[in-house]
Design an enzyme around this catalytic site. Structure first.
Site, short mmCIF file in Angstrom:
data_model
loop_
_atom_site.label_atom_id
_atom_site.label_comp_id
_atom_site.label_asym_id
_atom_site.label_seq_id
_atom_site.Cartn_x
_atom_site.Cartn_y
_atom_site.Cartn_z
N ASN A 132 0.80 -1.22 0.00
CA ASN A 132 0.00 0.00 0.00
C ASN A 132 0.84 1.28 0.00
O ASN A 132 0.43 2.30 -0.53
CB ASN A 132 -0.95 0.00 1.20
CG ASN A 132 -0.28 -0.41 2.48
OD1 ASN A 132 0.28 -1.51 2.57
ND2 ASN A 132 -0.28 0.46 3.47
N GLN B 102 -4.60 -4.06 -2.16
CA GLN B 102 -4.18 -3.04 -3.12
C GLN B 102 -4.06 -3.59 -4.54
O GLN B 102 -3.95 -2.82 -5.49
CB GLN B 102 -2.84 -2.42 -2.68
CG GLN B 102 -2.92 -1.62 -1.40
CD GLN B 102 -3.68 -0.29 -1.55
OE1 GLN B 102 -3.96 0.18 -2.66
NE2 GLN B 102 -4.05 0.30 -0.43
N SER C 223 -10.88 -5.37 -0.37
CA SER C 223 -11.72 -4.31 0.19
C SER C 223 -12.28 -3.43 -0.92
O SER C 223 -11.52 -2.93 -1.76
CB SER C 223 -10.86 -3.48 1.15
OG SER C 223 -11.63 -2.45 1.71
N ALA C 224 -13.61 -3.22 -0.90
CA ALA C 224 -14.29 -2.53 -2.00
C ALA C 224 -13.82 -1.09 -2.23
O ALA C 224 -13.71 -0.65 -3.37
CB ALA C 224 -15.81 -2.52 -1.72
N HIS C 225 -13.52 -0.37 -1.14
CA HIS C 225 -13.27 1.07 -1.32
C HIS C 225 -11.93 1.39 -1.96
O HIS C 225 -11.62 2.55 -2.23
CB HIS C 225 -13.45 1.83 0.00
CG HIS C 225 -12.35 1.65 1.01
ND1 HIS C 225 -11.41 2.61 1.24
CD2 HIS C 225 -12.05 0.63 1.85
CE1 HIS C 225 -10.59 2.20 2.19
NE2 HIS C 225 -10.95 0.99 2.58
N THR D 285 -25.78 -9.61 9.95
CA THR D 285 -26.50 -9.47 8.68
C THR D 285 -25.58 -8.91 7.60
O THR D 285 -24.88 -7.93 7.84
CB THR D 285 -27.71 -8.51 8.88
OG1 THR D 285 -28.49 -9.02 9.96
CG2 THR D 285 -28.56 -8.41 7.63
N CYS E 90 -3.27 4.81 7.30
CA CYS E 90 -3.35 4.24 8.64
C CYS E 90 -2.12 4.59 9.45
O CYS E 90 -2.17 4.66 10.66
CB CYS E 90 -3.48 2.73 8.56
SG CYS E 90 -4.69 2.23 7.36
N1 PMP Z 1 -4.49 -4.08 3.70
C1 PMP Z 1 -3.95 -3.18 2.87
C2 PMP Z 1 -2.78 -3.58 2.03
C3 PMP Z 1 -4.50 -1.90 2.79
O1 PMP Z 1 -3.95 -1.01 1.96
C4 PMP Z 1 -5.61 -1.56 3.59
C5 PMP Z 1 -6.21 -0.18 3.55
N2 PMP Z 1 -5.29 0.85 3.83
C6 PMP Z 1 -6.14 -2.55 4.45
C7 PMP Z 1 -5.55 -3.80 4.47
C8 PMP Z 1 -7.32 -2.26 5.32
O2 PMP Z 1 -8.46 -2.17 4.51
P1 PMP Z 1 -9.87 -1.63 5.05
O3 PMP Z 1 -9.81 -0.14 4.89
O4 PMP Z 1 -10.87 -2.26 4.15
O5 PMP Z 1 -10.03 -2.07 6.44
#
Ligand code: PMP
Length: 381
Positions: free
Chosen positions: A147, A175, A194-196, A232, A326
């Site tokens: 990431n 990623q 992860s969708a976003h 759910t 993060c």
């Molecule tokens: N793993 C990686 C490699 C990521 O880049 C991220 C998001 N920064 C996550 C896990 C965590 O994803 P989520 O935001 O869906 O919790």
């Protein structure tokens, strides 16, 4: 605002938004309810599961819908903690996302081992090969794409090694998915997404895990997801995620140029060349490794520049990052950059620019002009 922080999160694709709006109207039932309103929602989830399984190359039953990759990754480590033999050690790459790193430290406080990476940020396959010949880990965790740096990890080769030694492989593909084809990832034992990160909504993702083995739930309660994840399901979120992934996979199938590169790479390539030529001391992190087409992690000329650069670029209309979203806000230098052998001072000079599918080449040029302006301001002060 020109947005260069797609590795943190990407805006919703119109197709995902449309799918979400349709789903909340059409599939209003609880997928676990026995009546037809519930069954319709359940059937929509099954269809989505089938679709994702075909992209990854796995069985639909291997897939569990989650709230995102943080949950999927915690669930995997939780499962390892409850299923591996008492003395088992988890081996993880030194550049894993904090949610893998912290979950591993939590569940395996004295039973984890870091797999080193090269100066380019790639998992050291020779080290892994030699180490696995001597000792068998309980499980291996190697992400698909980093990431912070965009560096691609040799997960296929790691998978071959893991198969030879009969060790389960957990691959955080958060990623990678939606930026590169998902095909083949389903061969890994555990895969998270992860969708976003690819145009779906925030708060929804998945975990691919072996359906035949029992997976220890992290969330307990109802029997949703074959008893693997209570709660759910986020039906509209899942359908929107799959609408986004379909758009990305279709685009990927047409995005290769004749020389094997990605069409989307052009703007970034020109940006890197010109940045290195204009900003003294600038360096691209992981420059010699295969990387995601959208990411540039770079050392900027001035020391301790991270927040200053980000704020100044923000004022000029550019959203960039100091590393992973993060990790930002923490004072310590990034563990990813440190694992690659950079000093804390060097790590403090790193900025991350991550484009999206819709980023125009001109936006990369504008970013470079912004960087030069900030650099001149800092230098002349
Ligand atoms: N793993 C990686 C490699 C990521 O880049 C991220 C998001 N920064 C996550 C896990 C965590 O994803 P989520 O935001 O869906 O919790």
């Amino acid at each position: 605002m020109i947005y260069f922080d797609h590795n943190a999160t990407s805006p919703m694709h119109p197709a995902a938004r449309q799918a979400w709006l349709e789903a909340v109207e059409k599939f209003l039932g609880n997928p676990s309810s026995p009546h037809r309103v519930g069954s319709r929602a359940d059937a929509a989830l099954s269809e989505a599961r089938q679709k994702l399984a075909s992209f990854l190359g796995c069985d639909a039953l291997d897939l569990v819908w989650t709230s995102g990759a943080t949950e999927s990754n915690n669930m995997t480590l939780h499962h390892f903690a409850s299923s591996l033999d008492g003395g088992s050690v988890v081996w993880l790459s030194a550049v894993e996302h904090p949610c893998v790193l912290e979950a591993t430290k939590h569940y395996f406080p004295r039973r984890h081992q870091f797999i080193p990476v090269t100066r380019s940020g790639v998992v050291d396959l020779d080290w892994l090969r030699e180490a696995m010949a001597k000792e068998r880990p309980g499980a291996v965790a190697v992400m698909a794409a980093n990431n912070e740096t965009g560096v691609l990890q040799p997960w296929r080769e790691v998978l071959t090694l893991c198969r030879e030694h009969e060790v389960p492989l957990f691959c955080d593909a958060t990623q990678w998915i939606g930026k590169l084809p998902a095909a083949g990832l389903g061969d890994c034992d555990f895969v998270s997404g992860s969708a976003h990160k690819f145009g779906g909504p925030k708060g929804v993702g998945f975990l691919k895990c072996p359906a035949k083995g029992r997976v220890e739930p992290l969330l307990r309660g109802g029997m949703q997801e074959e008893g693997r994840r209570a709660g759910t399901e986020n039906v509209a979120g899942v359908l929107a995620m799959m609408a986004a992934l379909e758009v990305r996979e279709a685009a990927l199938s047409e995005a290769r140029t004749e020389d094997g590169k990605w069409k989307m790479e052009k703007g970034r390539e020109a940006f890197e060349k010109r940045m290195l030529a204009t900003l003294p001391g600038a360096e691209v992190v992981g420059a010699n490794a295969p990387r995601l087409w959208n990411t540039v992690s770079a050392l900027m000329p001035e020391a301790n520049c991270q927040s200053r650069w980000v704020v100044k670029l923000d004022k000029l209309g550019f959203a960039v990052s100091t590393g992973s979203a993060c990790a930002s806000g923490k004072e310590e230098p990034s563990h990813v950059i440190a694992a690659m052998g950079y000093s804390p001072a060097e790590a403090g000079r790193v900025l991350r620019f991550s484009s999206g599918w819709e980023t125009a080449e001109e936006e990369w040029s504008a970013l470079l002009r912004g960087l030069i302006k900030v650099y001149r301001g800092i230098r002349d002060r």
